[in-house]
Design a protein around this motif. Structure first.
Motif, PDB file in Angstrom:
ATOM      1  N   TYR A  72      -8.634  -1.866   5.400  1.00  0.00           N
ATOM      2  CA  TYR A  72      -9.669  -1.047   6.219  1.00  0.00           C
ATOM      3  C   TYR A  72     -11.133  -1.370   5.628  1.00  0.00           C
ATOM      4  O   TYR A  72     -11.848  -0.092   5.647  1.00  0.00           O
ATOM      5  CB  TYR A  72      -9.348   0.401   6.239  1.00  0.00           C
ATOM      6  N   GLN A  73     -11.467  -2.410   5.290  1.00  0.00           N
ATOM      7  CA  GLN A  73     -12.733  -2.474   4.307  1.00  0.00           C
ATOM      8  C   GLN A  73     -14.030  -1.818   5.094  1.00  0.00           C
ATOM      9  O   GLN A  73     -14.561  -0.842   4.057  1.00  0.00           O
ATOM     10  CB  GLN A  73     -13.016  -4.074   4.537  1.00  0.00           C
ATOM     11  N   HIS A  74     -14.402  -1.932   6.393  1.00  0.00           N
ATOM     12  CA  HIS A  74     -15.480  -1.417   6.570  1.00  0.00           C
ATOM     13  C   HIS A  74     -15.670   0.082   6.709  1.00  0.00           C
ATOM     14  O   HIS A  74     -16.620   0.660   6.347  1.00  0.00           O
ATOM     15  CB  HIS A  74     -15.947  -1.921   8.103  1.00  0.00           C
ATOM     16  N   ARG A  75     -14.483   0.860   7.154  1.00  0.00           N
ATOM     17  CA  ARG A  75     -14.281   2.141   7.044  1.00  0.00           C
ATOM     18  C   ARG A  75     -14.257   2.709   5.704  1.00  0.00           C
ATOM     19  O   ARG A  75     -15.000   3.630   5.595  1.00  0.00           O
ATOM     20  CB  ARG A  75     -12.918   2.564   7.701  1.00  0.00           C
ATOM     21  N   VAL A  76     -13.505   1.850   4.695  1.00  0.00           N
ATOM     22  CA  VAL A  76     -13.573   2.588   3.414  1.00  0.00           C
ATOM     23  C   VAL A  76     -14.843   2.753   2.738  1.00  0.00           C
ATOM     24  O   VAL A  76     -15.423   3.307   2.132  1.00  0.00           O
ATOM     25  CB  VAL A  76     -12.483   1.856   2.555  1.00  0.00           C
ATOM     26  N   TYR A  77     -15.597   1.372   2.998  1.00  0.00           N
ATOM     27  CA  TYR A  77     -16.927   1.360   2.471  1.00  0.00           C
ATOM     28  C   TYR A  77     -17.877   2.247   3.047  1.00  0.00           C
ATOM     29  O   TYR A  77     -18.711   2.811   2.357  1.00  0.00           O
ATOM     30  CB  TYR A  77     -17.390  -0.289   2.552  1.00  0.00           C
ATOM     31  N   THR A  78     -17.942   2.626   4.503  1.00  0.00           N
ATOM     32  CA  THR A  78     -18.700   3.133   5.177  1.00  0.00           C
ATOM     33  C   THR A  78     -18.500   4.536   4.466  1.00  0.00           C
ATOM     34  O   THR A  78     -19.525   5.550   4.253  1.00  0.00           O
ATOM     35  CB  THR A  78     -18.450   3.312   6.563  1.00  0.00           C
ATOM     36  N   ALA A  79     -17.385   5.139   4.576  1.00  0.00           N
ATOM     37  CA  ALA A  79     -17.069   6.793   3.849  1.00  0.00           C
ATOM     38  C   ALA A  79     -17.695   6.780   2.439  1.00  0.00           C
ATOM     39  O   ALA A  79     -18.190   7.847   2.301  1.00  0.00           O
ATOM     40  CB  ALA A  79     -15.629   6.807   3.940  1.00  0.00           C
ATOM     41  N   THR A  80     -17.490   5.834   1.693  1.00  0.00           N
ATOM     42  CA  THR A  80     -17.788   5.971   0.256  1.00  0.00           C
ATOM     43  C   THR A  80     -19.249   5.960   0.257  1.00  0.00           C
ATOM     44  O   THR A  80     -19.804   6.757  -0.401  1.00  0.00           O
ATOM     45  CB  THR A  80     -17.126   4.761  -0.577  1.00  0.00           C
ATOM     46  N   LEU A  81     -19.908   5.199   1.045  1.00  0.00           N
ATOM     47  CA  LEU A  81     -21.512   5.006   0.753  1.00  0.00           C
ATOM     48  C   LEU A  81     -22.041   6.355   1.492  1.00  0.00           C
ATOM     49  O   LEU A  81     -22.978   7.044   0.778  1.00  0.00           O
ATOM     50  CB  LEU A  81     -22.072   3.811   1.657  1.00  0.00           C
ATOM     51  N   LEU A  82     -21.370   7.102   2.563  1.00  0.00           N
ATOM     52  CA  LEU A  82     -21.971   8.072   3.165  1.00  0.00           C
ATOM     53  C   LEU A  82     -21.794   9.419   2.166  1.00  0.00           C
ATOM     54  O   LEU A  82     -22.503  10.165   1.812  1.00  0.00           O
ATOM     55  CB  LEU A  82     -21.150   8.516   4.408  1.00  0.00           C
ATOM     56  N   LEU A  83     -20.488   9.476   1.487  1.00  0.00           N
ATOM     57  CA  LEU A  83     -20.523  10.601   0.567  1.00  0.00           C
ATOM     58  C   LEU A  83     -20.959  10.135  -0.832  1.00  0.00           C
ATOM     59  O   LEU A  83     -21.430  11.505  -1.381  1.00  0.00           O
ATOM     60  CB  LEU A  83     -18.854  10.645   0.229  1.00  0.00           C
ATOM     61  N   SER A  84     -21.490   9.198  -0.920  1.00  0.00           N
ATOM     62  CA  SER A  84     -22.543   8.852  -2.091  1.00  0.00           C
ATOM     63  C   SER A  84     -22.073   9.521  -3.593  1.00  0.00           C
ATOM     64  O   SER A  84     -20.900   9.528  -3.847  1.00  0.00           O
ATOM     65  CB  SER A  84     -23.863   9.239  -1.741  1.00  0.00           C
ATOM     66  N   HIS A  85     -23.165  10.333  -3.952  1.00  0.00           N
ATOM     67  CA  HIS A  85     -22.894  10.905  -5.350  1.00  0.00           C
ATOM     68  C   HIS A  85     -21.775  12.262  -5.317  1.00  0.00           C
ATOM     69  O   HIS A  85     -21.085  12.081  -6.271  1.00  0.00           O
ATOM     70  CB  HIS A  85     -24.267  11.778  -5.651  1.00  0.00           C
ATOM     71  N   PRO A  97      -3.372   1.019  -4.677  1.00  0.00           N
ATOM     72  CA  PRO A  97      -3.909   1.234  -3.336  1.00  0.00           C
ATOM     73  C   PRO A  97      -5.326   1.344  -2.852  1.00  0.00           C
ATOM     74  O   PRO A  97      -5.587   0.797  -1.863  1.00  0.00           O
ATOM     75  CB  PRO A  97      -3.204   2.666  -3.163  1.00  0.00           C
ATOM     76  N   LEU A  98      -6.225   1.461  -4.001  1.00  0.00           N
ATOM     77  CA  LEU A  98      -7.911   1.200  -3.862  1.00  0.00           C
ATOM     78  C   LEU A  98      -8.173  -0.063  -3.418  1.00  0.00           C
ATOM     79  O   LEU A  98      -8.858  -0.302  -2.506  1.00  0.00           O
ATOM     80  CB  LEU A  98      -8.309   1.943  -5.041  1.00  0.00           C
ATOM     81  N   LEU A  99      -7.528  -0.936  -3.971  1.00  0.00           N
ATOM     82  CA  LEU A  99      -7.833  -2.507  -3.517  1.00  0.00           C
ATOM     83  C   LEU A  99      -7.222  -2.725  -2.351  1.00  0.00           C
ATOM     84  O   LEU A  99      -7.767  -3.384  -1.345  1.00  0.00           O
ATOM     85  CB  LEU A  99      -7.223  -3.287  -4.577  1.00  0.00           C
ATOM     86  N   LEU A 100      -5.981  -2.240  -2.035  1.00  0.00           N
ATOM     87  CA  LEU A 100      -5.336  -2.583  -0.813  1.00  0.00           C
ATOM     88  C   LEU A 100      -5.889  -1.926   0.676  1.00  0.00           C
ATOM     89  O   LEU A 100      -5.970  -2.492   1.594  1.00  0.00           O
ATOM     90  CB  LEU A 100      -3.686  -2.110  -0.810  1.00  0.00           C
ATOM     91  N   ILE A 101      -6.551  -0.567   0.402  1.00  0.00           N
ATOM     92  CA  ILE A 101      -7.242  -0.097   1.520  1.00  0.00           C
ATOM     93  C   ILE A 101      -8.544  -0.820   1.623  1.00  0.00           C
ATOM     94  O   ILE A 101      -9.004  -0.799   2.930  1.00  0.00           O
ATOM     95  CB  ILE A 101      -7.252   1.466   1.424  1.00  0.00           C
ATOM     96  N   GLN A 102      -9.003  -1.351   0.691  1.00  0.00           N
ATOM     97  CA  GLN A 102     -10.373  -2.197   0.978  1.00  0.00           C
ATOM     98  C   GLN A 102     -10.142  -3.512   1.596  1.00  0.00           C
ATOM     99  O   GLN A 102     -10.921  -3.895   2.283  1.00  0.00           O
ATOM    100  CB  GLN A 102     -11.130  -2.608  -0.304  1.00  0.00           C
ATOM    101  N   VAL A 103      -9.040  -3.900   1.370  1.00  0.00           N
ATOM    102  CA  VAL A 103      -8.480  -5.151   2.193  1.00  0.00           C
ATOM    103  C   VAL A 103      -8.042  -4.818   3.599  1.00  0.00           C
ATOM    104  O   VAL A 103      -8.626  -5.551   4.365  1.00  0.00           O
ATOM    105  CB  VAL A 103      -7.368  -5.810   1.427  1.00  0.00           C
ATOM    106  N   LEU A 141       0.789  -1.156   0.208  1.00  0.00           N
ATOM    107  CA  LEU A 141      -0.043  -0.075   0.080  1.00  0.00           C
ATOM    108  C   LEU A 141       0.919   1.230   0.143  1.00  0.00           C
ATOM    109  O   LEU A 141       0.783   2.159  -0.825  1.00  0.00           O
ATOM    110  CB  LEU A 141      -0.902   0.058   1.078  1.00  0.00           C
ATOM    111  N   VAL A 142       1.883   1.394   0.699  1.00  0.00           N
ATOM    112  CA  VAL A 142       2.862   2.404   1.209  1.00  0.00           C
ATOM    113  C   VAL A 142       3.438   2.559  -0.313  1.00  0.00           C
ATOM    114  O   VAL A 142       3.423   3.794  -0.792  1.00  0.00           O
ATOM    115  CB  VAL A 142       3.839   2.055   2.192  1.00  0.00           C
ATOM    116  N   LEU A 143       3.982   1.650  -1.151  1.00  0.00           N
ATOM    117  CA  LEU A 143       4.834   1.888  -2.154  1.00  0.00           C
ATOM    118  C   LEU A 143       3.795   2.253  -3.404  1.00  0.00           C
ATOM    119  O   LEU A 143       4.088   3.229  -4.223  1.00  0.00           O
ATOM    120  CB  LEU A 143       5.431   0.626  -2.492  1.00  0.00           C
ATOM    121  N   THR A 144       2.599   1.484  -3.531  1.00  0.00           N
ATOM    122  CA  THR A 144       1.606   1.814  -4.671  1.00  0.00           C
ATOM    123  C   THR A 144       1.191   3.316  -4.346  1.00  0.00           C
ATOM    124  O   THR A 144       0.886   4.013  -5.403  1.00  0.00           O
ATOM    125  CB  THR A 144       0.772   0.734  -4.890  1.00  0.00           C
TER     126      THR A 144
END
Ligand code: HEM
Length: 322
Positions: A72-85, A64-70, A9-12
């Motif tokens: 910090y899954q629940h946090r990334v998904y929550t933030a993305t859903l909350l920010l929505s459009h 890095p997008l794939l790695l943060i999902q692996v 994640l850091v390198l990518t």
């Protein structure tokens, strides 16, 4: 296993940030040049490389997008859903920015008057700034407490407000200027002494802005840098000093100073990315099921396949271009 994901994640992420930094700086230089009228080799190289650099930057964001999902899954998904459009608006913004960068390369646009030419790269620049702001907003909301998420949802808010978002953006803009100055230094051909000095000044100013933004960010943060992050802070300081020395010597016309500035900037980017991750790992919980996660060998297999396909494509193109 977990630490290998963090290292990747850091390198990518550092690669992604370097490339988007170049994109932003190049769009800014091309816009200012158009406003002033005329052209110069740095502006020409910027326009010439921008579509490729943006494509590379976006591609470099996928890992890095794939790695943060692996991680910090629940946090990334929550933030993305909350920010929505609000979050998904980066897609049309990027499409528009991409198109404008290609437009800026055409002979037709080159014949346009100053303001119209500046509007093309300037609008692309605004789109990229919007995307940068959005990513920082997403990152900040993902790291926030569940109470903040509840309030965000209750208020049906589309925008997450936090004073650190602007501060992070300042740090990133400073780093972007340094990345652009070194990148353009290598890519532009026939650069005049005046433009070389201008690039060195842009790089140096970027480092000062980044350091000031980081100090501002740290002053408002109640958490100290965790012990695990201290070595990265030291490496970042070394990279900063090396890059600054490189820009100063480059400005004075010293041979090989450009290489020193570039090395310093790359070290700085990797160290800042490592420090950022050390703080995140220290502050928020892991995805609980990570240890049971599988697929790393498959991931590596696809890395190899992707590299082979990319090399094959590059050879195909170079053969046919010749
Ligand atoms: C011109 C386009 C883009 C710009 C200017 C940009 C800028 C940024 C910035 C400034 C950050 C830092 C956030 C922070 O440190 O707080 C960031 C993070 C990130 N960006 Fe980009 N980005 C762009 C496009 C993309 C795209 C298309 C993707 C995905 C394919 C992507 C993936 C990421 C990821 C995964 C992060 C890390 C988020 C985190 O660690 O929480 N970016 N980007």
């Amino acid at each position: 296993m977990t630490s290998s994901y963090v290292i990747l994640l850091v390198l990518t992420f550092a690669a992604h940030k370097l490339l988007v930094g170049f994109v932003l700086g190049a769009a800014a230089w091309a816009t200012v040049r158009a406003l002033r009228g005329g052209d110069d080799p740095v502006a020409y190289a910027s326009r010439d490389w921008l579509p490729f650099a943006l494509g590379a930057a976006i591609t470099a964001g996928v890992a890095p997008l794939l790695l943060i999902q692996v991680l910090y899954q629940h946090r990334v998904y929550t933030a993305t859903l909350l920010l929505s459009h609000r979050f998904m608006a980066i897609v049309p913004a990027l499409i528009a920015g991409f198109y404008l960068l290609y437009l800026a390369k055409t002979e037709r646009v080159a014949a346009w008057p100053r303001l119209r030419r500046a509007a093309v790269t300037g609008t692309a620049l605004a789109a990229f700034l919007f995307v940068a702001w959005t990513w920082i907003e997403e990152h900040t909301l993902a790291a926030a407490s569940p109470e903040v998420w509840v309030a965000h949802y209750r208020d049906q808010a589309l925008v997450h407000r936090d004073v650190t978002i602007a501060q992070r953006l300042v740090v990133w803009l400073g780093l972007a200027a340094a990345a652009f100055a070194t990148g353009a230094g290598w890519l532009a051909r026939g650069v005049s002494e005046r433009d070389r000095r201008g690039l060195a000044r842009v790089g140096l100013a970027g480092l000062v802005v980044a350091a000031a933004g980081a100090a501002l960010l740290a002053s408002g943060d109640p958490d100290d840098v965790p012990a695990v992050g201290m070595p990265y802070l030291v490496v970042a300081a070394v990279g900063l000093v090396a890059a600054a020395a490189g820009f100063v010597m480059w400005h004075a016309g010293v041979a090989r100073a450009r290489a020193l500035a570039t090395t310093g900037v790359v070290v700085l980017y990797v160290a800042v990315s490592a420090l950022r991750e050390a703080r995140r790992v220290h502050r928020i919980e892991w995805r609980p099921t990570l240890e049971g996660a599988q697929g790393f060998p498959l991931f590596l297999a696809f890395v190899v396949i992707a590299v082979v396909v990319i090399v094959w494509c590059a050879r195909l193109v170079s053969r046919n271009v010749r």
